[in-house]
Scaffold this active site. Structure first.
Site, short mmCIF file in Angstrom:
data_model
loop_
_atom_site.label_atom_id
_atom_site.label_comp_id
_atom_site.label_asym_id
_atom_site.label_seq_id
_atom_site.Cartn_x
_atom_site.Cartn_y
_atom_site.Cartn_z
N PRO A 9 -39.28 -25.77 -27.65
CA PRO A 9 -37.95 -25.32 -27.55
C PRO A 9 -37.71 -23.84 -26.74
O PRO A 9 -38.65 -23.17 -26.49
CB PRO A 9 -38.01 -24.96 -29.15
CG PRO A 9 -39.27 -24.87 -29.52
CD PRO A 9 -40.00 -25.92 -28.87
N ASN A 10 -36.56 -24.05 -26.04
CA ASN A 10 -35.90 -22.82 -25.47
C ASN A 10 -36.55 -22.58 -24.01
O ASN A 10 -36.18 -21.96 -23.49
CB ASN A 10 -36.27 -21.58 -26.17
CG ASN A 10 -35.53 -21.65 -27.60
OD1 ASN A 10 -34.20 -21.80 -27.65
ND2 ASN A 10 -36.34 -21.36 -28.58
N ARG A 17 -33.67 -16.42 -20.47
CA ARG A 17 -34.75 -15.80 -21.34
C ARG A 17 -35.18 -14.69 -20.35
O ARG A 17 -34.88 -14.35 -19.13
CB ARG A 17 -35.91 -16.67 -21.58
CG ARG A 17 -35.34 -17.87 -22.75
CD ARG A 17 -36.63 -18.58 -23.21
NE ARG A 17 -37.27 -18.00 -24.32
CZ ARG A 17 -38.13 -18.40 -24.87
NH1 ARG A 17 -38.65 -19.64 -24.60
NH2 ARG A 17 -38.73 -17.85 -26.12
N TYR A 22 -41.29 -14.16 -19.07
CA TYR A 22 -41.53 -15.47 -18.90
C TYR A 22 -41.40 -15.65 -17.34
O TYR A 22 -41.49 -16.98 -16.90
CB TYR A 22 -40.56 -16.35 -19.50
CG TYR A 22 -40.70 -16.31 -21.02
CD1 TYR A 22 -41.72 -16.83 -21.73
CD2 TYR A 22 -39.62 -15.76 -21.78
CE1 TYR A 22 -42.02 -16.70 -22.84
CE2 TYR A 22 -39.71 -15.51 -23.25
CZ TYR A 22 -41.04 -16.10 -23.64
OH TYR A 22 -41.06 -16.07 -25.19
N ASN A 73 -46.98 -26.89 -23.84
CA ASN A 73 -46.20 -25.51 -24.17
C ASN A 73 -45.44 -25.62 -25.55
O ASN A 73 -44.31 -26.05 -25.26
CB ASN A 73 -45.67 -24.86 -23.06
CG ASN A 73 -45.34 -23.49 -23.52
OD1 ASN A 73 -45.46 -22.94 -24.67
ND2 ASN A 73 -44.89 -22.74 -22.56
N ALA A 76 -42.35 -21.78 -29.63
CA ALA A 76 -42.24 -20.92 -30.86
C ALA A 76 -43.27 -21.78 -31.83
O ALA A 76 -43.56 -21.57 -32.77
CB ALA A 76 -40.91 -20.68 -31.39
N GLU A 97 -53.48 -26.57 -23.86
CA GLU A 97 -52.24 -25.79 -24.33
C GLU A 97 -52.04 -24.62 -23.24
O GLU A 97 -52.96 -23.83 -22.93
CB GLU A 97 -52.78 -24.94 -25.85
CG GLU A 97 -51.94 -24.05 -26.36
CD GLU A 97 -52.15 -23.25 -27.61
OE1 GLU A 97 -53.34 -23.45 -27.90
OE2 GLU A 97 -51.47 -22.19 -27.92
N HIS A 99 -49.37 -21.20 -22.12
CA HIS A 99 -48.27 -20.38 -22.15
C HIS A 99 -47.81 -19.49 -21.24
O HIS A 99 -48.91 -19.18 -20.18
CB HIS A 99 -48.67 -19.43 -23.64
CG HIS A 99 -48.88 -20.00 -24.88
ND1 HIS A 99 -47.73 -20.70 -25.43
CD2 HIS A 99 -49.88 -20.40 -25.37
CE1 HIS A 99 -48.51 -21.26 -26.52
NE2 HIS A 99 -49.63 -21.28 -26.35
N ARG A 106 -48.39 -9.77 -27.79
CA ARG A 106 -46.78 -9.50 -28.05
C ARG A 106 -46.92 -9.42 -29.60
O ARG A 106 -47.96 -8.86 -29.97
CB ARG A 106 -46.00 -10.99 -27.46
CG ARG A 106 -46.28 -11.08 -26.09
CD ARG A 106 -45.36 -12.19 -25.36
NE ARG A 106 -44.01 -11.96 -25.79
CZ ARG A 106 -43.05 -13.22 -26.01
NH1 ARG A 106 -43.69 -14.26 -25.55
NH2 ARG A 106 -41.95 -13.05 -26.28
C1 DQA Z 1 -44.44 -19.23 -24.98
C2 DQA Z 1 -44.79 -18.21 -26.17
C3 DQA Z 1 -44.25 -18.31 -27.42
O1 DQA Z 1 -44.74 -17.35 -28.58
C4 DQA Z 1 -42.69 -18.44 -27.53
O2 DQA Z 1 -42.31 -18.66 -28.78
C5 DQA Z 1 -42.15 -19.18 -26.25
C6 DQA Z 1 -42.85 -19.34 -25.06
C7 DQA Z 1 -44.85 -18.99 -23.68
O3 DQA Z 1 -44.73 -19.78 -22.75
O4 DQA Z 1 -45.17 -17.82 -23.29
O5 DQA Z 1 -41.07 -19.79 -26.57
O6 DQA Z 1 -45.08 -20.51 -25.48
#
Ligand code: DQA
Length: 143
Positions: A9-10, A17, A22, A73, A76, A97, A99, A106
C-alpha cells in the site's frame, strides 16, 4: 527465469510521499529500475502493486503454486499483517523482504516486521537500490 515483485500500500504514490525517506523516484521510475535490475541478473520481473491485503495474498498463493521467487515490499502491512505472513510462508522459492527506508531507524511501530520470520532475508534502507540488491541476492541464491 520469472520473479514476482510485490509492492504494498501507498507505494504507487511515491510521487507525493516524503522523498527524504523514500527517495526521489516516482513509482513508474521505481518499476523501471526493478525491471532493469532484474534483467541484469538474468530475471524477468513481473512487478505489481496493490493497496489491498487480499490481492497481495492472492499473488503470494500464485507464487507458491508456480514456485516463483518473490521480492516483496509489504509497506505498512509489514508491521501487522499476519495474513500476509501466513501467505508468504507458503512460498517455498526464495522470498526477499525489501524496504526503501530503514524501518528500524524510524518510529517504534515500524520496528516490528511480522514478515521477516518467514522471509529468506531482508534488505532495507538503501532506497530504490534495496530492490537491486534483492535481485543480486536472488541470483546468488538460485545459482
Ligand atoms: C516501507 C516502510 C514501511 O514502514 C512503510 O509503511 C512503507 C514503506 C519502505 O519501503 O520503507 O509504506 O515498507
Amino acid at each position: 527465469m520469472k520473479i514476482l515483485v510485490i509492492n504494498g500500500p501507498n507505494l504507487a504514490r511515491l510521487d507525493i510521499r516524503d522523498s527524504s525517506i523514500y527517495g526521489d523516484l516516482n513509482y513508474k521510475e521505481l518499476v523501471m529500475l526493478i525491471e532493469s535490475s532484474a534483467k541484469s541478473n538474468g530475471f524477468e520481473a513481473d512487478v505489481r502493486q496493490s493497496d489491498d491485503e487480499a490481492t497481495i495474498i492472492g499473488w503470494l498463493h500464485e507464487a507458491a503454486d508456480a514456485n516463483t521467487p518473490v521480492i516483496i515490499n509489504p509497506a505498512a502491512f509489514t508491521h501487522y499483517s499476519y495474513a500476509i505472513r501466513d501467505a508468504a510462508e507458503l512460498v517455498k522459492a526464495p522470498l526477499i523482504e525489501v524496504h526503501l527506508s530503514n524501518p528500524m531507524a524510524r518510529e517504534e511501530f515500524r520496528h516490528t516486521s511480522v514478515i521477516s520470520g518467514v522471509a529468506t532475508g531482508t534488505i532495507a534502507g538503501f532506497g530504490p537500490n534495496s530492490y537491486a540488491l534483492a535481485c543480486v541476492a536472488l541470483k546468488n541464491l538460485l545459482k
